[in-house]
Enzyme design. Structure first.
Site, mmCIF file in Angstrom:
data_model
loop_
_atom_site.group_PDB
_atom_site.id
_atom_site.type_symbol
_atom_site.label_atom_id
_atom_site.label_comp_id
_atom_site.label_asym_id
_atom_site.label_seq_id
_atom_site.Cartn_x
_atom_site.Cartn_y
_atom_site.Cartn_z
ATOM 1 C CB THR A 24 -0.917 -0.005 1.246
ATOM 2 O OG1 THR A 24 -1.793 -1.109 1.131
ATOM 3 C CG2 THR A 24 -1.722 1.265 1.379
ATOM 4 C CB SER B 289 2.986 -7.845 1.274
ATOM 5 O OG SER B 289 1.906 -7.837 2.170
ATOM 6 C CB THR C 153 0.813 -3.506 6.518
ATOM 7 O OG1 THR C 153 -0.497 -3.501 5.940
ATOM 8 C CG2 THR C 153 1.439 -2.133 6.437
ATOM 9 C CG ASP C 154 -2.435 -7.156 3.876
ATOM 10 O OD1 ASP C 154 -2.752 -6.478 4.883
ATOM 11 O OD2 ASP C 154 -3.077 -7.116 2.811
HETATM 12 C C1 SIN Z 1 -0.099 -5.271 1.133
HETATM 13 O O1 SIN Z 1 0.221 -5.896 2.136
HETATM 14 O O2 SIN Z 1 0.592 -5.268 0.114
HETATM 15 C C2 SIN Z 1 -1.381 -4.511 1.084
HETATM 16 C C3 SIN Z 1 -1.781 -3.931 2.370
HETATM 17 C C4 SIN Z 1 -0.815 -2.934 2.924
HETATM 18 O O3 SIN Z 1 0.292 -2.724 2.472
HETATM 19 O O4 SIN Z 1 -1.222 -2.314 3.942
#
Ligand code: SIN
Length: 335
Positions: free
Chosen positions: A15, A61, A94-95
């Site tokens: 993100t 991710s 973050t995932d």
């Molecule tokens: C991801 O993990 O690529 C999408 C969600 C995020 O980065 O918060």
């Protein structure tokens, strides 16, 4: 003379590098923006460091895996040899940030700070949090207060040990917690504060050998239990004959009788079972989990299912047996 430290910022998508067509919509695509462009949006960065950037992956991710994180770890180790680079910041979705940070901590030996960060709002969103997170990550990576801490996660002003980072909220800016324990520090303005909680993992770089070859890690599946576990699920497990399996059971590690019977059955011999829990802050110890008569069944301690799967995969790759694996999981329980 230029006395600023040099950091290498490695982009892997997420993100933080996401872009949408509207600043206010929740809709965007991950990994669209090149790392150099992300960094240009961070005012003040040039005051604290010389910055080099590269983009390793440009995706969400959810598409990254231990294979991708090995590529990332190798790149960090390679760049670490360069005496002109002092520290690393990795931007990441973050995932799966909690798995990436745990994995990197276990396989990287570099003594240079490695700080992972991400964002909960895309780069084109109103009040995007990525620029502040990158600034905070760079401040942390270059702080003289941060020495030999292993991989760190910096999100929303908090500094968290990578092994302890867990994502506990799908959308809030405050989406990461440190478990067990708490953040080892925080950033206020341009100042890094480090608390006395900082206890680096004793397993930093323990699986460095994984970077020396190209074999895929043994795949460890995760089964998340719901109220009731259907007999056909248990039967399917018997047919799959995995080398290792993580069960995200209930509460402090209970599992229903039909699954417990299967796990103690001779057909499951050879498979290592890690009993974790589906709760977000896991504690599973022998006293709290369902008693199962099989020495290959181990409690996860404080590791959630996804972190347990990473550790078990790395351990199985080294052909570690139940006794040694049990010691590894206990180390985290005692952290
Ligand atoms: C991801 O993990 O690529 C999408 C969600 C995020 O980065 O918060």
């Amino acid at each position: 003379m230029n006395t600023k430290p040099t950091i290498c910022i490695i982009g892997t998508g997420g993100t933080i590098a996401g872009a949408g067509t509207s600043a206010t919509s929740a809709n965007y695509e991950s990994g669209q923006v090149d790392t150099s462009k992300l960094v240009n949006a961070v005012s003040g960065l040039e005051k604290i460091a010389n910055v080099r950037t590269e983009t390793l992956f440009s995706t969400g991710s959810e598409n990254l895996s231990p294979k991708s994180w090995r590529i990332l770890a190798r790149r960090i180790e390679e760049l670490s040899e360069n005496p002109n680079i002092n520290a690393f910041v990795v931007t990441h979705g973050t995932d799966t940030l909690e798995e990436a940070s745990f994995f990197l901590d276990l396989v990287c030996k570099s003594k240079k700070p490695i700080v992972l960060t991400g964002a909960m709002r895309s780069s084109t969103a109103l009040s995007a949090d990525g620029p502040a997170n990158i600034f905070h990550a760079a401040l942390t990576a270059t702080s003289p207060k941060i020495k030999n801490q292993g991989v760190l996660v910096v999100m929303n002003g908090l500094i968290i040990q990578g092994v302890q980072a867990i994502k506990t909220d799908s959308v809030a800016l405050q989406s990461f917690s440190a478990y067990p324990g708490g953040p080892i520090g925080k950033i206020v303005g341009e100042e890094v504060f480090v608390t006395e909680n900082s206890r680096p993992s004793p397993l930093i770089g323990r699986f460095f050998n994984h970077l020396q070859h190209d074999r895929e890690l043994p795949f460890v599946d995760i089964i998340i239990l719901r109220g009731g576990c259907a007999d056909h699920q248990v039967k399917a497990l018997g047919n799959a004959k995995p080398k290792g399996l993580v069960i995200a059971g209930f509460g402090a590690g209970t599992v229903p009788n039909n699954l417990a019977d299967f796990i103690s059955h001779k057909e499951s011999n050879g498979c290592i079972f890690i009993i974790s829990s589906r709760v977000s802050k896991v504690t599973v110890i022998p006293e709290t989990m369902t008693k199962i008569n099989n020495s290959n069944v181990l409690p996860a301690g404080v590791l959630n299912a996804q972190k347990s799967a990473i550790l078990l995969s790395l351990g199985l790759e080294e052909n570690l047996k139940a006794d040694d694996l049990s010691k590894l999981f206990k180390i985290f329980a005692m952290q």
